[in-house]
Write an enzyme that holds these catalytic residues in place. Structure first.
Site, PDB file in Angstrom:
ATOM      1  N   ASP A  50       0.884  -1.162   0.000  1.00  0.00           N
ATOM      2  CA  ASP A  50       0.000   0.000   0.000  1.00  0.00           C
ATOM      3  C   ASP A  50       0.927   1.219   0.000  1.00  0.00           C
ATOM      4  OD1 ASP A  50      -1.635   2.146   0.536  1.00  0.00           O
ATOM      5  OD2 ASP A  50      -2.777   1.160   2.125  1.00  0.00           O
ATOM      6  N   GLU A  60       1.572   2.111  13.419  1.00  0.00           N
ATOM      7  CA  GLU A  60       0.470   2.109  12.457  1.00  0.00           C
ATOM      8  C   GLU A  60      -0.675   1.338  13.119  1.00  0.00           C
ATOM      9  OE1 GLU A  60      -1.981   0.538  10.590  1.00  0.00           O
ATOM     10  OE2 GLU A  60      -0.897  -0.122   8.813  1.00  0.00           O
ATOM     11  N   GLU A 105      -9.911  -3.512  15.373  1.00  0.00           N
ATOM     12  CA  GLU A 105      -8.809  -4.275  15.963  1.00  0.00           C
ATOM     13  C   GLU A 105      -8.361  -3.715  17.308  1.00  0.00           C
ATOM     14  OE1 GLU A 105      -6.730  -6.183  11.987  1.00  0.00           O
ATOM     15  OE2 GLU A 105      -5.842  -4.386  12.867  1.00  0.00           O
ATOM     16  N   HIS A 155      -5.315   0.285   1.407  1.00  0.00           N
ATOM     17  CA  HIS A 155      -5.832  -1.046   1.744  1.00  0.00           C
ATOM     18  C   HIS A 155      -6.960  -0.963   2.773  1.00  0.00           C
ATOM     19  CE1 HIS A 155      -3.265  -0.615   5.317  1.00  0.00           C
ATOM     20  NE2 HIS A 155      -3.864  -1.668   5.832  1.00  0.00           N
TER      21      HIS A 155
END
Length: 540
Positions: free
Chosen positions: A167, A260, A269, A418
């Site tokens: 990405d 990230e 998440e 992405h």
């Protein structure tokens, strides 16, 4: 409490009227038995041991680090603790009902419990450098073991790391943000939170970092060591530590965190919570965070094709003679089930029917607990007359460097990442006219499968003369599971894209558009207008 928990002979006792386990069992003392509650240290762990005065071998042991005490009456309390079975990757709660002889002793016990628990938590943080706590961490206590296992397995594979590294919008923006702000990295201690392949650690070392600690909990840590060793001019300034940021101890504090931590809709998440915990545990006061701010952007959208596509998925369950079986009793459940999946794809920004609004998360100041439940009020003004099918969402993050401020955006119309974008589709669209106000709320509630349940409500208010005295015309609500989205497009190889210029604000792109949906084909526009007119007649 005259001494610290470091003194192993320290303990404190209380005489209780009785105690009993929840649920009652034959092994615990009867409610009429006098009992002893003892705070003490066992193998370096602060515990509360409760036992029958006449039978000390029959006792209940409570790890104070994982326990809570609740007052249910003047002389009655309940102690709840979490117990984990490491070999089974399972945990469960156990409870003990405690009866005190009088109210004064109850107050004294509660005071002692809080003081011992506080000191136990402090002792937990005083581990030797590089040591990972064997105790159940905060991450483990709020995460289902099976979810964590799958999560770390997924990110422990090189093919998934490759998907993220390819990405080029993502990776190129991180590289630019670091290299354009060398002053923030040169000679500084850096911690890479959730380092993965170690690519961001290598960027930080290229920018002149004094030392980088790459913290990674999955098996990818072994690959990161190999990758870093393959870059010998940088490797001597990078240390890979395999473990969770909630548990590891480092020999020094970081001047800057890089990570990230973004998932779908920014929060999926729940890695943002680990990023915030790393800030509190590992970063010097007023240290920098790359990224430092995140924004969730939202706008209502109209997409008749998407709505029909989702609705048609449930038509299978309308069959009344499927090999002699009537399936129609499950049609309603299937219909709602398909609409409970948020849609992840890249869409045309012309589908938006109002200027977007945003919700800001400041990573440098937000508390971890504030990420457990996020309530976002919604208010828009429609720019066209159409059917609103739901809420479109995307996010961006800011690298607030000392030299250059750079945004990483996932906005529709920008180079695709992405993450794509996300749309919550309502099973019942609402009709709006140009200038009509759309209100509602987006509520995101975290759960232990490392994701969120989304609760969306959109309402169309009265418009025109006297609208301020009017009420709600229509309301539509939906419940969606962020962890189980509908990936509408096959994910193609993401082509190299030039990252946005440093002076570009992604929000400008969305504000410049007038939401001119007249560019849609004439036949589709006429159909929408006819449906709108029919709906207005029904409302009147």
């Amino acid at each position: 409490m005259e001494s610290s928990l470091g003194q192993k002979n320290k303990h404190r006792e209380f005489t209780l009227a009785s105690f009993s386990s929840l649920p009652l069992s034959s092994s615990t003392a009867s409610p009429s038995s006098p009992s002893i509650a003892r705070f003490h240290i066992d193998s370096g762990v602060a515990e509360l041991r409760i036992f029958n005065d006449s039978e000390s071998s029959n006792s209940t042991n409570v790890d104070l680090h994982m326990a809570q005490l609740f007052k249910v009456g003047p002389v009655e309390s309940i102690c709840i603790s979490e117990v984990s079975e490491t070999d089974k990757e399972e945990s469960y709660s156990k409870g003990v009902t405690i009866q005190f002889r009088n109210e004064e002793e109850s107050k004294a016990f509660h005071c002692a419990f809080e003081q011992w628990k506080k000191e136990a938590d402090c002792e937990e943080s005083k581990l030797p450098n590089g040591v990972v706590s064997a105790r159940r961490s905060k991450f483990d206590s709020k995460t289902e073991a099976s979810s964590a296992k799958m999560y770390f397995h997924y990110y422990g594979q090189l093919l998934h790391q490759q998907n993220m590294m390819q990405d080029y919008v993502r990776t190129g923006t991180y590289f630019a943000a670091v290299m354009e702000n060398r002053v923030d990295f040169n000679g500084k201690v850096v911690v890479d939170v959730g380092a993965g392949s170690g690519i961001l650690s290598l960027f930080a070392a290229q920018a002149g970092a004094k030392h980088v600690y790459a913290v990674e909990a999955s098996e990818m840590a072994d690959y990161a060591r190999k990758l870093i060793a393959g870059n010998p001019f940088l490797a001597d300034r990078i240390t890979v530590i395999k473990g969770k940021v909630e548990e590891v101890e480092l020999p020094e504090k970081a001047d800057i965190l890089i990570s990230e931590p973004m998932g779908t809709l920014l929060v999926n998440e729940r890695m943002l919570e680990s990023y915030v915990i790393a800030r509190d545990r590992l970063l010097v006061p007023n240290g920098k965070m790359f990224p430092g701010v995140g924004r969730i952007h939202m706008a209502p959208f109209s997409d008749e094709y998407l709505f029909v596509e989702i609705a048609n998925k449930a038509l299978f369950w309308q069959q009344q003679n499927y090999f002699g079986v009537d399936l129609s009793s499950l049609y309603g459940s299937a219909f709602q089930g398909y609409f409970s999946q948020p849609v992840v794809d890249a869409f045309d920004p012309r589908l938006l029917v109002a200027p977007s609004s945003s919700h800001v998360l400041d990573f440098s100041s937000i508390k971890e607990e504030q990420l457990y439940e996020i309530d976002i009020p919604l208010k828009f003004t429609a720019t066209v007359g159409t059917r609103v099918h739901g809420l479109a969402c995307w996010f961006d993050v800011l690298f607030n460097g000392s030299s250059v401020q750079r945004w990483l955006t996932t906005a529709p119309g920008s180079p695709t990442t992405h993450w794509y974008q996300l749309r919550c589709v309502l099973s019942q669209p609402i009709y709006v006219m140009a200038g009509q106000e759309i209100t509602g709320s987006l509520r995101m509630v975290a759960h232990n499968n490392q994701s969120y349940t989304l609760y969306l409500t959109l309402s169309a208010k009265m418009w025109g003369v006297g609208a301020e005295q009017g009420g709600i015309l229509q309301t539509s609500s939906g419940k969606m599971e962020l962890k189980e989205p509908y990936y509408r497009m096959s994910q193609p190889q993401i082509q190299p894209q030039a990252y946005a210029g440093q002076d570009q604000q992604p929000q400008q792109l969305m504000q410049q558009q007038d939401m001119n949906i007249q560019s849609l084909d004439i036949e589709g526009a006429e159909l929408l207008q006819q449906e709108l007119e029919n709906a207005v007649v029904q409302i009147q």
